[in-house]
Design a protein around this motif. Structure first.
Motif, PDB file in Angstrom:
ATOM      1  N   THR A  49       0.708  -1.041   0.151  1.00  0.00           N
ATOM      2  CA  THR A  49      -0.053   0.098  -0.105  1.00  0.00           C
ATOM      3  C   THR A  49       1.054   1.115  -0.015  1.00  0.00           C
ATOM      4  O   THR A  49       1.673   1.347   0.888  1.00  0.00           O
ATOM      5  N   VAL A  50       0.708   2.090  -1.128  1.00  0.00           N
ATOM      6  CA  VAL A  50       1.764   3.172  -1.121  1.00  0.00           C
ATOM      7  C   VAL A  50       0.933   4.319  -1.108  1.00  0.00           C
ATOM      8  O   VAL A  50      -0.142   4.511  -2.026  1.00  0.00           O
ATOM      9  N   GLU A  51       1.260   5.220  -0.436  1.00  0.00           N
ATOM     10  CA  GLU A  51       0.660   6.593  -0.183  1.00  0.00           C
ATOM     11  C   GLU A  51       1.051   7.465  -1.287  1.00  0.00           C
ATOM     12  O   GLU A  51       2.273   7.425  -1.368  1.00  0.00           O
ATOM     13  N   THR A  52       0.161   8.007  -1.998  1.00  0.00           N
ATOM     14  CA  THR A  52       0.551   9.116  -3.208  1.00  0.00           C
ATOM     15  C   THR A  52      -0.388  10.341  -2.664  1.00  0.00           C
ATOM     16  O   THR A  52      -1.221  10.487  -1.756  1.00  0.00           O
ATOM     17  N   ILE A  53       0.122  11.139  -3.803  1.00  0.00           N
ATOM     18  CA  ILE A  53      -0.781  12.466  -3.654  1.00  0.00           C
ATOM     19  C   ILE A  53      -2.247  12.402  -3.735  1.00  0.00           C
ATOM     20  O   ILE A  53      -2.688  13.208  -2.954  1.00  0.00           O
ATOM     21  N   ASP A  54      -2.509  11.425  -4.502  1.00  0.00           N
ATOM     22  CA  ASP A  54      -4.071  11.214  -4.570  1.00  0.00           C
ATOM     23  C   ASP A  54      -4.724  10.423  -3.629  1.00  0.00           C
ATOM     24  O   ASP A  54      -5.838  10.001  -3.899  1.00  0.00           O
ATOM     25  N   GLY A  55      -3.819   9.622  -2.971  1.00  0.00           N
ATOM     26  CA  GLY A  55      -4.633   8.761  -2.056  1.00  0.00           C
ATOM     27  C   GLY A  55      -3.634   7.571  -1.585  1.00  0.00           C
ATOM     28  O   GLY A  55      -2.442   7.835  -1.824  1.00  0.00           O
ATOM     29  N   PHE A  56      -4.136   6.297  -1.745  1.00  0.00           N
ATOM     30  CA  PHE A  56      -3.300   5.101  -1.451  1.00  0.00           C
ATOM     31  C   PHE A  56      -3.463   4.192  -2.440  1.00  0.00           C
ATOM     32  O   PHE A  56      -4.539   4.165  -3.299  1.00  0.00           O
ATOM     33  N   ASP A  57      -2.361   3.650  -3.020  1.00  0.00           N
ATOM     34  CA  ASP A  57      -2.574   2.702  -4.159  1.00  0.00           C
ATOM     35  C   ASP A  57      -2.124   1.396  -3.603  1.00  0.00           C
ATOM     36  O   ASP A  57      -1.166   1.114  -2.952  1.00  0.00           O
ATOM     37  N   PHE A  58      -3.100   0.165  -3.644  1.00  0.00           N
ATOM     38  CA  PHE A  58      -3.039  -0.981  -3.106  1.00  0.00           C
ATOM     39  C   PHE A  58      -2.733  -1.983  -4.229  1.00  0.00           C
ATOM     40  O   PHE A  58      -3.305  -1.968  -5.375  1.00  0.00           O
ATOM     41  N   THR A  59      -1.750  -3.096  -4.040  1.00  0.00           N
ATOM     42  CA  THR A  59      -1.474  -3.994  -4.584  1.00  0.00           C
ATOM     43  C   THR A  59      -1.487  -5.176  -4.000  1.00  0.00           C
ATOM     44  O   THR A  59      -0.622  -5.260  -3.028  1.00  0.00           O
ATOM     45  N   ALA A  60      -1.797  -6.226  -4.581  1.00  0.00           N
ATOM     46  CA  ALA A  60      -1.856  -7.712  -3.734  1.00  0.00           C
ATOM     47  C   ALA A  60      -1.227  -8.704  -5.045  1.00  0.00           C
ATOM     48  O   ALA A  60      -2.053  -8.608  -6.137  1.00  0.00           O
ATOM     49  N   GLU A  61      -0.362  -9.509  -4.981  1.00  0.00           N
ATOM     50  CA  GLU A  61       0.196 -10.353  -6.103  1.00  0.00           C
ATOM     51  C   GLU A  61      -0.080 -11.559  -5.409  1.00  0.00           C
ATOM     52  O   GLU A  61       0.218 -11.933  -4.409  1.00  0.00           O
TER      53      GLU A  61
END
Length: 195
Positions: free
Chosen positions: A141-153
């Motif tokens: 889960t990466v916090e960006t200027i637009d919110g959070f980007d979630f990734t599960a592999e």
């Protein structure tokens, strides 16, 4: 919040009006939408109630932070019958289930992708409709200027899961418990860990 709650209420009403509607609880039990234990999920005004009264909960501030009310896992009878196994909740008895469809040695636990954590690494997952994803290999889960980007592999997934609300399931029950117990028996003793 109110716009979202109204959209959710409309979606639930459409689902209920279809007449072919069941709910799978987070414990994997099949319920009728009229079941008392499902009321807090079906009644969207109730689900959003605390957030209406305390909007700061949405900002994730304080110990009572609870940004988004849980959306029920809605399924048709055909979708329920296509599951490898299922158990009707005895208090609302939604449908007869053949013995081979009951939970037991091969039960399933349902969760949303946002609930994944390090204890799930190596666990084999499927999407709620049954598509094999394979073992969980990475969560970020990466916090960006637009919110959070979630990734599960996952080991066998063609692409990572990026929607934190994606419904998935993993096998639990006697086999999983036996596997966990055999790991525990060979692992070094650890204290101060909760489950």
């Amino acid at each position: 919040m109110r716009v979202t709650a109204d959209l959710e209420k409309a979606a639930i009403k459409e689902w209920l009006d279809s007449g072919d509607c069941y709910i799978i609880s987070l414990a994997g039990k099949v319920h009728l939408p009229t079941c008392d234990s499902m009321g807090r999920f079906v009644d969207r005004d109730s689900a959003w109630g605390l957030n209406f009264r305390f909007p700061e909960r949405l900002l994730g501030e304080g110990p009572d932070a609870d940004p988004i009310p849980i959306w029920p896992i809605l399924r048709t009878r055909a979708q329920i019958e296509s599951l490898p196994s299922c158990t009707p909740w005895p208090l609302c008895a939604p449908m007869p289930v053949a013995p081979e469809k009951r939970f037991g040695a091969n039960s399933w636990t349902y969760l949303r992708a946002r609930s994944l954590n390090s204890k799930h690494f190596g666990t084999e997952f499927r999407l709620a409709e049954g598509t094999l994803l394979g073992a969980l290999t990475k969560i970020s889960t990466v916090e960006t200027i637009d919110g959070f980007d979630f990734t599960a592999e996952f080991e066998h997934a063609e692409a990572p899961i990026t929607d934190p609300d994606t419904e998935m399931m993993y096998r639990t029950g006697m086999r999983a418990l036996a596997k966990q117990q055999s790991w525990t028996a060979t692992a070094p003793l650890m204290t101060g860990c909760g489950s």
